[in-house]
Design a protein around this motif. Structure first.
Motif, mmCIF file in Angstrom:
data_model
loop_
_atom_site.group_PDB
_atom_site.id
_atom_site.type_symbol
_atom_site.label_atom_id
_atom_site.label_comp_id
_atom_site.label_asym_id
_atom_site.label_seq_id
_atom_site.Cartn_x
_atom_site.Cartn_y
_atom_site.Cartn_z
ATOM 1 N N ILE A 104 0.839 -1.142 0.034
ATOM 2 C CA ILE A 104 0.155 -0.049 0.214
ATOM 3 C C ILE A 104 1.051 1.342 0.060
ATOM 4 N N LEU A 105 1.988 1.253 0.693
ATOM 5 C CA LEU A 105 2.910 2.445 0.706
ATOM 6 C C LEU A 105 3.403 2.676 -0.706
ATOM 7 N N THR A 106 3.775 1.582 -1.421
ATOM 8 C CA THR A 106 4.417 1.808 -2.714
ATOM 9 C C THR A 106 3.342 2.311 -3.825
ATOM 10 N N MET A 107 2.051 1.825 -3.506
ATOM 11 C CA MET A 107 0.822 2.356 -4.365
ATOM 12 C C MET A 107 0.868 3.971 -4.044
ATOM 13 N N ARG A 108 0.925 4.424 -2.811
ATOM 14 C CA ARG A 108 0.531 5.729 -2.331
ATOM 15 C C ARG A 108 1.680 6.462 -2.971
ATOM 16 N N GLN A 109 2.852 6.091 -3.121
ATOM 17 C CA GLN A 109 3.946 6.709 -3.372
ATOM 18 C C GLN A 109 3.739 7.084 -4.944
ATOM 19 N N GLU A 144 -8.170 6.563 -2.945
ATOM 20 C CA GLU A 144 -9.444 6.515 -2.847
ATOM 21 C C GLU A 144 -9.934 6.634 -4.550
ATOM 22 N N GLY A 145 -11.059 5.606 -4.607
ATOM 23 C CA GLY A 145 -11.350 5.285 -6.074
ATOM 24 C C GLY A 145 -10.703 4.780 -7.213
ATOM 25 N N LYS A 146 -9.246 4.341 -6.475
ATOM 26 C CA LYS A 146 -8.633 3.595 -7.475
ATOM 27 C C LYS A 146 -8.724 2.068 -7.672
ATOM 28 N N GLY A 181 -6.744 -3.535 4.161
ATOM 29 C CA GLY A 181 -6.021 -2.208 4.046
ATOM 30 C C GLY A 181 -6.467 -1.174 2.834
ATOM 31 N N LEU A 182 -6.567 -1.846 1.730
ATOM 32 C CA LEU A 182 -7.077 -1.171 0.524
ATOM 33 C C LEU A 182 -8.529 -0.697 0.727
ATOM 34 N N GLN A 183 -9.128 -1.497 1.209
ATOM 35 C CA GLN A 183 -10.553 -1.250 1.371
ATOM 36 C C GLN A 183 -10.909 -0.020 2.560
#
Length: 319
Positions: A156-161, A167-169, A189-191
């Motif tokens: 999730i950290l990698t996605m946010r970076q 949101e909405g991804k 976590g993603l939800q």
């Protein structure tokens, strides 16, 4: 770039937990705390800072009953970079072979002064069992097919970076969903962070029961690919299976492997993730694994940052 971190002993606002057992039980606020602390550590690494003294004088033990390369090594490095001593427990040469129970093993390690136990076990619930029987902080490094919270957090950290907000991804996890603790941690976590989740793979590995968790189930990678923002490619865990879930590895790669041809049909900015170890030519081809859309090595670097954040928070826990 700000690399300042709170002094050891200062309690992080909003964090009251002594243990990290699963993402399912965390609130969105608690997830954000871990991710924010992990990003600070990652920024510090990028600025050239490697050593901290926040856990100086404390002792951690990696209590692993399953093989591991990335998770065990990064937890060890995380503890050391925070100033703690880190002891590696080897199950194959321990008194477990003489009949000692896991609980007695943990109690003996605690009696030697271990204050943080990082636990990996093939049986779901072992970290929860240990936190009921010892006083030290317990960090779950993977319990059977149940959860792998720090893997979910580093994904999730990698996605946010790369994406900013989640949101909405739309995030698709492809492969061995049935036996994947990583899938479960990612889903929770993603939800909580507002993402839409798709699980995709052969029907033998992706049951419709997953829809009860609020995710979409698909049996066709090609059908979902055009609307996916992140593709998380999961390894087929043959070691947890008693029967072959599909006719051949070649067939699996043909139907579900991410390759250059599929990449050309995806969104140009699609993010490719893959929790290691990766099987090149099965879930992903080398050109995709090593290409610009891939953040596989960033995941590894972020794993160290996440595990430092988790250990730092465990050192502050009040639970």
């Amino acid at each position: 770039m700000n690399t300042e971190l709170p002094e050891l002993g200062e309690h992080p606002e909003g964090w009251t937990r002594k243990h990290l057992l699963e993402i399912e039980e965390l609130s969105r606020e608690e997830l954000e705390i871990i991710l924010e602390k992990a990003q600070v550590f990652r920024d510090a690494f990028d600025a050239g800072r490697r050593k901290f003294s926040f856990l100086s004088g404390k002792t951690a033990v990696t209590l692993f009953f399953e093989n591991s390369t990335r998770t065990r090594t990064s937890f060890t490095l995380a503890a050391q970079r925070l100033g703690a001593s880190c002891v590696a427990f080897n199950a194959s040469t321990s008194s477990l072979s003489k009949g000692e129970t896991v609980i007695d093993t943990a109690k003996n390690l605690e009696a030697m002064g271990c204050e943080i136990m990082i636990v990996r076990h093939s049986t779901p619930g072992i970290p929860q069992l240990l936190c009921q029987n010892v006083n030290c902080a317990i960090v779950n490094a993977g319990d059977g097919p149940h959860e792998h919270p720090t893997q979910g957090l580093l994904d999730i950290l990698t996605m946010r970076q790369r994406l900013g907000t989640l949101e909405g991804k739309t995030v698709a996890m492809v492969g061995d969903i049935q036996f994947s603790r990583t899938a479960r941690s990612n889903i929770w976590g993603l939800q909580k962070l507002g993402a839409n989740v798709i699980v995709c793979g052969p029907s033998t590995l992706v049951s419709r029961e997953w829809e009860k968790m609020g995710v979409e189930v698909s049996y066709s990678l090609d059908a979902i690919l055009p609307r996916v923002d992140v593709l998380n490619l999961l390894r087929i865990q043959f070691e947890r299976q008693y029967t072959r879930p599909f006719p051949s590895v070649r067939e699996y790669a043909f139907l579900y492997g991410m390759n250059g041809e599929r990449l050309r049909r995806a969104k140009p900015e699609i993010l490719i993730l893959a929790p290691g170890p990766i099987n090149r030519g099965v879930e992903v081809t080398p050109d995709v694994a090593d290409g610009p859309q891939s953040a596989i090595l960033d995941q590894v670097s972020n794993g160290l940052a996440v595990r430092m954040a988790v250990l730092w928070l465990a050192g502050h826990g009040r639970g």
